[in-house]
Scaffold this motif. Structure first.
Motif, PDB file in Angstrom:
ATOM      1  N   ARG A   1       0.743   4.229  -2.964  1.00 33.40           N
ATOM      2  CA  ARG A   1       0.339   5.428  -2.736  1.00 33.40           C
ATOM      3  C   ARG A   1       1.023   6.519  -3.230  1.00 33.40           C
ATOM      4  O   ARG A   1       0.765   7.721  -3.170  1.00 33.40           O
ATOM      5  N   SER A   2       2.437   6.340  -3.645  1.00 29.87           N
ATOM      6  CA  SER A   2       3.479   7.306  -3.752  1.00 29.87           C
ATOM      7  C   SER A   2       3.227   7.464  -5.500  1.00 29.87           C
ATOM      8  O   SER A   2       4.339   8.168  -6.114  1.00 29.87           O
TER       9      SER A   2
ATOM     10  N   ILE B   1       0.904  -1.425  -0.099  1.00 29.70           N
ATOM     11  CA  ILE B   1       0.014   0.046  -0.025  1.00 29.70           C
ATOM     12  C   ILE B   1       0.847   1.226  -0.199  1.00 29.70           C
ATOM     13  O   ILE B   1       0.329   2.254  -0.626  1.00 29.70           O
ATOM     14  N   ALA B   2       1.923   1.424   0.945  1.00 29.85           N
ATOM     15  CA  ALA B   2       2.996   2.494   0.745  1.00 29.85           C
ATOM     16  C   ALA B   2       3.482   2.574  -0.480  1.00 29.85           C
ATOM     17  O   ALA B   2       3.592   3.893  -1.159  1.00 29.85           O
TER      18      ALA B   2
ATOM     19  N   ASP C   1      -6.576   3.996  -6.718  1.00 30.97           N
ATOM     20  CA  ASP C   1      -6.639   5.270  -6.199  1.00 30.97           C
ATOM     21  C   ASP C   1      -5.455   5.857  -7.089  1.00 30.97           C
ATOM     22  O   ASP C   1      -5.191   7.379  -7.490  1.00 30.97           O
ATOM     23  N   ALA C   2      -4.356   5.280  -7.646  1.00 31.88           N
ATOM     24  CA  ALA C   2      -3.221   5.774  -8.182  1.00 31.88           C
ATOM     25  C   ALA C   2      -3.387   5.781  -9.620  1.00 31.88           C
ATOM     26  O   ALA C   2      -2.317   6.558 -10.302  1.00 31.88           O
TER      27      ALA C   2
ATOM     28  N   ARG D   1      -7.470  -1.027  -3.462  1.00 33.78           N
ATOM     29  CA  ARG D   1      -7.868   0.265  -3.541  1.00 33.78           C
ATOM     30  C   ARG D   1      -6.754   1.282  -3.732  1.00 33.78           C
ATOM     31  O   ARG D   1      -7.031   2.118  -4.353  1.00 33.78           O
ATOM     32  N   ALA D   2      -5.646   1.035  -3.194  1.00 25.57           N
ATOM     33  CA  ALA D   2      -4.621   1.962  -3.346  1.00 25.57           C
ATOM     34  C   ALA D   2      -3.973   1.873  -4.687  1.00 25.57           C
ATOM     35  O   ALA D   2      -3.571   2.940  -5.407  1.00 25.57           O
TER      36      ALA D   2
ATOM     37  N   ASP E   1      -7.580  -3.480   0.474  1.00 29.70           N
ATOM     38  CA  ASP E   1      -6.961  -2.318   0.863  1.00 29.70           C
ATOM     39  C   ASP E   1      -5.973  -2.030  -0.329  1.00 29.70           C
ATOM     40  O   ASP E   1      -5.498  -1.131  -0.684  1.00 29.70           O
ATOM     41  N   THR E   2      -5.120  -3.063  -0.745  1.00 24.78           N
ATOM     42  CA  THR E   2      -4.125  -2.997  -1.545  1.00 24.78           C
ATOM     43  C   THR E   2      -4.587  -2.622  -2.970  1.00 24.78           C
ATOM     44  O   THR E   2      -4.210  -1.773  -3.604  1.00 24.78           O
TER      45      THR E   2
ATOM     46  N   ASN F   1       1.847   7.691  -9.505  1.00 23.67           N
ATOM     47  CA  ASN F   1       0.504   8.368 -10.521  1.00 23.67           C
ATOM     48  C   ASN F   1       0.762   7.448 -11.788  1.00 23.67           C
ATOM     49  O   ASN F   1       1.714   7.561 -12.566  1.00 23.67           O
TER      50      ASN F   1
END
Length: 264
Positions: free
Chosen positions: A168-169, A164-165, A204-205, A200-201, A197-198, A171
């Motif tokens: 999240r960074s 996830i971390a 979102d990216a 979803r991240a 959760d993974t 694009n």
């Protein structure tokens, strides 16, 4: 004779439950019978709802919202449909794009399709997808494959805080998401809450979300929703989807692509 047949079928059920999926040829060799005999046994077991009969073999039945079949179990389900979907989805990828691929057997097939598209940057949390890109020659056409870290799941996904971390960074221009199920009420879902959760991240990216899901996913509900139907910019499915279900998706998703046999 009937006792022997029942004993044979008990062995088949035990092997399916132990391995998640088995092929007809493997069962025939193990049992010392013909493949035709095995197919007849699978017909009987499928009618009793003890196994799911699929092309070339059988898999465990996964009716529960928390049941997560292994990668090998899912890989033998709807192979032609998944190939058609992968072909149609690959046409959405342009050279030089930054692409995200979730874990899944449909995204795995897509990985084989895009491996030769030049200069891609592909981010994935799937060991199988990364291997498909590597063996398909992605590096030879100037592409970069980035595999997140994380804890391995039965579906060969890497999930958890590390994955996830990393996501999240980022694009990404386009994200391809494989799902366990889709429905009007639950959206796109998974039986694994940590994998949710993974995923979803990863969603979102990306600037554009493309969901790749064959028709059997409609009406299946996992315990955790990854995204609502309306969050998908594109859904790529196959021609087995019923018209009434297609109408629901047309009302929620901006673009629905139905991949027919000509895509295979």
């Amino acid at each position: 004779m009937s006792l022997l047949a029942e004993q044979r079928r008990e062995v088949i059920v035990e092997r399916v439950r132990a391995h998640g999926a088995v092929r007809v040829s493997e069962l025939a060799e193990h049992l010392g019978v013909s493949e035709m005999t095995v197919r007849r046994d699978l017909d009987v077991l499928a009618r009793r709802r003890l196994v799911d009969k699929v092309h070339g073999g059988a898999t465990v039945i996964g009716d529960h919202t928390t049941t997560e079949p292994g990668f090998s179990a899912k890989a033998v389900r709807e192979p032609a449909e998944k190939e058609a979907i992968a072909a149609a989805a690959a046409a959405l990828v342009e050279p030089g794009a930054a692409v995200g691929l979730s874990a899944g057997t449909t995204t795995w097939r897509l990985a084989h399709r895009i491996a030769r598209i030049p200069r891609l940057t592909v981010v994935t949390n799937s060991l199988a997808v990364a291997e498909a890109l590597h063996t398909g020659g992605a590096e030879s056409v100037g592409s970069t494959v980035i595999l997140t870290g994380g804890v391995r799941t039965p579906s060969e996904a890497l999930v958890g805080p590390v994955a996830i971390a990393a996501l999240r960074s980022l694009n990404l221009e386009i994200v391809f998401l494989g799902v366990h199920g889709m429905s009007a009420a639950a959206g796109f879902s998974t039986p694994n809450m940590t994998e949710r959760d993974t995923n979803r991240a990863l969603v979102d990216a990306g600037r554009q979300l493309v969901v790749v899901a064959d028709h059997t996913k409609w009406g299946t509900v996992g315990i955790s929703t990854i995204a609502e139907l309306g969050e998908a910019d594109v859904l790529v499915t196959d021609s087995g989807l019923a018209d009434v279900d297609r109408a629901v998706l047309d009302g929620e998703v901006d673009r629905v692509i139905v991949a027919g046999p000509e895509e295979t």
